[in-house]
Design a protein around this motif. Structure first.
Motif, PDB file in Angstrom:
ATOM      1  N   VAL A  71     -95.468  89.811  31.233  1.00 17.38           N
ATOM      2  CA  VAL A  71     -95.100  90.420  29.948  1.00 17.38           C
ATOM      3  C   VAL A  71     -94.108  89.514  29.213  1.00 17.38           C
ATOM      4  CG1 VAL A  71     -93.875  92.378  28.889  1.00 17.38           C
ATOM      5  CG2 VAL A  71     -95.597  92.783  30.659  1.00 17.38           C
ATOM      6  N   VAL A  72     -93.175  88.935  29.957  1.00 16.46           N
ATOM      7  CA  VAL A  72     -92.207  88.012  29.358  1.00 16.46           C
ATOM      8  C   VAL A  72     -92.926  86.821  28.725  1.00 16.46           C
ATOM      9  CG1 VAL A  72     -90.374  86.357  29.899  1.00 16.46           C
ATOM     10  CG2 VAL A  72     -90.250  88.670  30.792  1.00 16.46           C
ATOM     11  N   GLN A  73     -93.972  86.341  29.383  1.00 14.89           N
ATOM     12  CA  GLN A  73     -94.704  85.190  28.835  1.00 14.89           C
ATOM     13  C   GLN A  73     -95.355  85.548  27.505  1.00 14.89           C
ATOM     14  OE1 GLN A  73     -93.942  82.468  30.415  1.00 14.89           O
ATOM     15  NE2 GLN A  73     -92.999  83.812  31.919  1.00 14.89           N
ATOM     16  N   VAL A  74     -95.925  86.733  27.422  1.00 15.52           N
ATOM     17  CA  VAL A  74     -96.552  87.179  26.168  1.00 15.52           C
ATOM     18  C   VAL A  74     -95.491  87.325  25.079  1.00 15.52           C
ATOM     19  CG1 VAL A  74     -97.803  89.085  25.070  1.00 15.52           C
ATOM     20  CG2 VAL A  74     -98.482  88.293  27.345  1.00 15.52           C
ATOM     21  N   LEU A  75     -94.350  87.916  25.437  1.00 10.04           N
ATOM     22  CA  LEU A  75     -93.281  88.092  24.454  1.00 10.04           C
ATOM     23  C   LEU A  75     -92.685  86.755  24.021  1.00 10.04           C
ATOM     24  CD1 LEU A  75     -91.477  91.228  25.924  1.00 10.04           C
ATOM     25  CD2 LEU A  75     -92.998  91.119  23.935  1.00 10.04           C
ATOM     26  N   ALA A  76     -92.656  85.793  24.931  1.00 10.36           N
ATOM     27  CA  ALA A  76     -92.153  84.459  24.572  1.00 10.36           C
ATOM     28  C   ALA A  76     -93.050  83.814  23.525  1.00 10.36           C
ATOM     29  CB  ALA A  76     -92.062  83.575  25.813  1.00 10.36           C
ATOM     30  N   ILE A  77     -94.345  83.984  23.688  1.00 11.79           N
ATOM     31  CA  ILE A  77     -95.274  83.447  22.679  1.00 11.79           C
ATOM     32  C   ILE A  77     -95.079  84.179  21.350  1.00 11.79           C
ATOM     33  CG2 ILE A  77     -97.712  83.192  22.066  1.00 11.79           C
ATOM     34  CD1 ILE A  77     -98.238  82.820  25.115  1.00 11.79           C
ATOM     35  N   CYS A  78     -94.894  85.486  21.420  1.00 20.02           N
ATOM     36  CA  CYS A  78     -94.691  86.274  20.197  1.00 20.02           C
ATOM     37  C   CYS A  78     -93.368  85.941  19.506  1.00 20.02           C
ATOM     38  CB  CYS A  78     -94.742  87.761  20.518  1.00 20.02           C
ATOM     39  SG  CYS A  78     -96.384  88.335  20.971  1.00 20.02           S
ATOM     40  N   SER A  79     -92.400  85.409  20.247  1.00 18.96           N
ATOM     41  CA  SER A  79     -91.135  85.031  19.612  1.00 18.96           C
ATOM     42  C   SER A  79     -91.328  83.865  18.643  1.00 18.96           C
ATOM     43  CB  SER A  79     -90.078  84.681  20.666  1.00 18.96           C
ATOM     44  OG  SER A  79     -90.410  83.478  21.328  1.00 18.96           O
ATOM     45  N   GLY A  80     -92.504  83.287  18.657  1.00 18.61           N
ATOM     46  CA  GLY A  80     -92.833  82.248  17.689  1.00 18.61           C
ATOM     47  C   GLY A  80     -92.829  82.739  16.260  1.00 18.61           C
ATOM     48  N   PHE A  81     -92.891  84.049  16.065  1.00 19.54           N
ATOM     49  CA  PHE A  81     -92.803  84.578  14.700  1.00 19.54           C
ATOM     50  C   PHE A  81     -91.386  84.431  14.137  1.00 19.54           C
ATOM     51  CE2 PHE A  81     -96.560  86.910  16.280  1.00 19.54           C
ATOM     52  CZ  PHE A  81     -97.464  86.462  15.336  1.00 19.54           C
ATOM     53  N   PHE A  88     -95.546  77.100  20.655  1.00 23.44           N
ATOM     54  CA  PHE A  88     -95.875  75.986  21.546  1.00 23.44           C
ATOM     55  C   PHE A  88     -95.169  76.121  22.890  1.00 23.44           C
ATOM     56  CE2 PHE A  88     -94.737  71.657  22.996  1.00 23.44           C
ATOM     57  CZ  PHE A  88     -96.008  71.219  23.341  1.00 23.44           C
ATOM     58  N   LEU A  89     -93.849  76.338  22.863  1.00 20.56           N
ATOM     59  CA  LEU A  89     -93.099  76.455  24.113  1.00 20.56           C
ATOM     60  C   LEU A  89     -93.521  77.674  24.925  1.00 20.56           C
ATOM     61  CD1 LEU A  89     -89.499  75.450  22.994  1.00 20.56           C
ATOM     62  CD2 LEU A  89     -91.099  74.151  24.401  1.00 20.56           C
ATOM     63  N   GLY A  90     -93.859  78.761  24.260  1.00 21.45           N
ATOM     64  CA  GLY A  90     -94.326  79.960  24.958  1.00 21.45           C
ATOM     65  C   GLY A  90     -95.616  79.706  25.716  1.00 21.45           C
ATOM     66  N   VAL A  91     -96.524  78.962  25.099  1.00 25.25           N
ATOM     67  CA  VAL A  91     -97.779  78.628  25.773  1.00 25.25           C
ATOM     68  C   VAL A  91     -97.506  77.715  26.969  1.00 25.25           C
ATOM     69  CG1 VAL A  91     -99.955  77.358  25.504  1.00 25.25           C
ATOM     70  CG2 VAL A  91     -99.245  79.001  23.761  1.00 25.25           C
ATOM     71  N   ILE A  92     -96.582  76.787  26.821  1.00 27.67           N
ATOM     72  CA  ILE A  92     -96.249  75.906  27.939  1.00 27.67           C
ATOM     73  C   ILE A  92     -95.635  76.701  29.091  1.00 27.67           C
ATOM     74  CG2 ILE A  92     -94.656  74.073  28.673  1.00 27.67           C
ATOM     75  CD1 ILE A  92     -95.317  72.629  26.123  1.00 27.67           C
ATOM     76  N   PHE A  93     -94.710  77.605  28.786  1.00 30.86           N
ATOM     77  CA  PHE A  93     -94.118  78.416  29.848  1.00 30.86           C
ATOM     78  C   PHE A  93     -95.154  79.346  30.485  1.00 30.86           C
ATOM     79  CE2 PHE A  93     -89.814  77.395  28.212  1.00 30.86           C
ATOM     80  CZ  PHE A  93     -89.256  77.008  29.416  1.00 30.86           C
ATOM     81  N   ALA A  94     -96.066  79.875  29.698  1.00 29.05           N
ATOM     82  CA  ALA A  94     -97.130  80.716  30.274  1.00 29.05           C
ATOM     83  C   ALA A  94     -98.008  79.895  31.209  1.00 29.05           C
ATOM     84  CB  ALA A  94     -97.966  81.343  29.154  1.00 29.05           C
ATOM     85  N   ALA A  95     -98.314  78.668  30.821  1.00 27.98           N
ATOM     86  CA  ALA A  95     -99.110  77.801  31.697  1.00 27.98           C
ATOM     87  C   ALA A  95     -98.350  77.479  32.977  1.00 27.98           C
ATOM     88  CB  ALA A  95     -99.480  76.517  30.958  1.00 27.98           C
ATOM     89  N   LEU A  96     -97.050  77.226  32.872  1.00 30.14           N
ATOM     90  CA  LEU A  96     -96.242  76.978  34.063  1.00 30.14           C
ATOM     91  C   LEU A  96     -96.182  78.205  34.961  1.00 30.14           C
ATOM     92  CD1 LEU A  96     -93.255  74.969  32.544  1.00 30.14           C
ATOM     93  CD2 LEU A  96     -94.974  74.121  34.155  1.00 30.14           C
ATOM     94  N   TRP A  97     -96.089  79.374  34.356  1.00 28.01           N
ATOM     95  CA  TRP A  97     -96.040  80.637  35.100  1.00 28.01           C
ATOM     96  C   TRP A  97     -97.334  80.839  35.901  1.00 28.01           C
ATOM     97  CZ3 TRP A  97     -92.994  84.166  36.972  1.00 28.01           C
ATOM     98  CH2 TRP A  97     -93.472  85.433  37.259  1.00 28.01           C
TER      99      TRP A  97
END
Length: 113
Positions: A71-81, A88-97
């Motif tokens: 859920v944190v990974q999804v919210l990190a991507i949404c923080s791009g708004f 970009f960083l959210g997608v990278i962290f989701a990939a690392l996760w």
């Protein structure tokens, strides 16, 4: 569904979430000064995500920690708004996760044989 938590998954997952917590804390001043986001919203999002990362890292002994981490990974991507770089960083962290979960399971599966 049987989701077994391994020590390697906990270590790698906690590492990813720990680094992500630092980044989440740092989006607060960027959102305020660079993007002109209202301070109340920036602090709520940035510090809220930082706390969620730390809570998820603390719960990684149980499967619910991995759900919260996702859920944190999804919210990190949404923080791009608020801070567009976070898309970009959210997608990278989701990939690392995702990688940390699968790599740890694979490595520990090989070493346990």
């Amino acid at each position: 569904m049987n989701f077994q938590v391994t020590p390697g998954m906990r270590r790698l997952g906690a590492s990813v979430l720990g680094l992500e917590a630092i980044v989440m804390g740092l989006i607060t001043p960027v959102a305020i000064s660079v993007n002109g986001v209202k301070p109340a919203l920036a602090v709520t999002v940035g510090i809220g995500l930082l706390v969620l990362c730390l809570v998820a890292a603390g719960l990684l002994k149980r499967p619910i920690g991995y759900v919260l981490g996702t859920v944190v990974q999804v919210l990190a991507i949404c923080s791009g708004f608020l801070v567009p770089t976070m898309f970009f960083l959210g997608v990278i962290f989701a990939a690392l996760w995702i990688t940390s979960i699968f790599v740890a399971r694979r490595v520990e599966g090989v070493t346990s044989r």
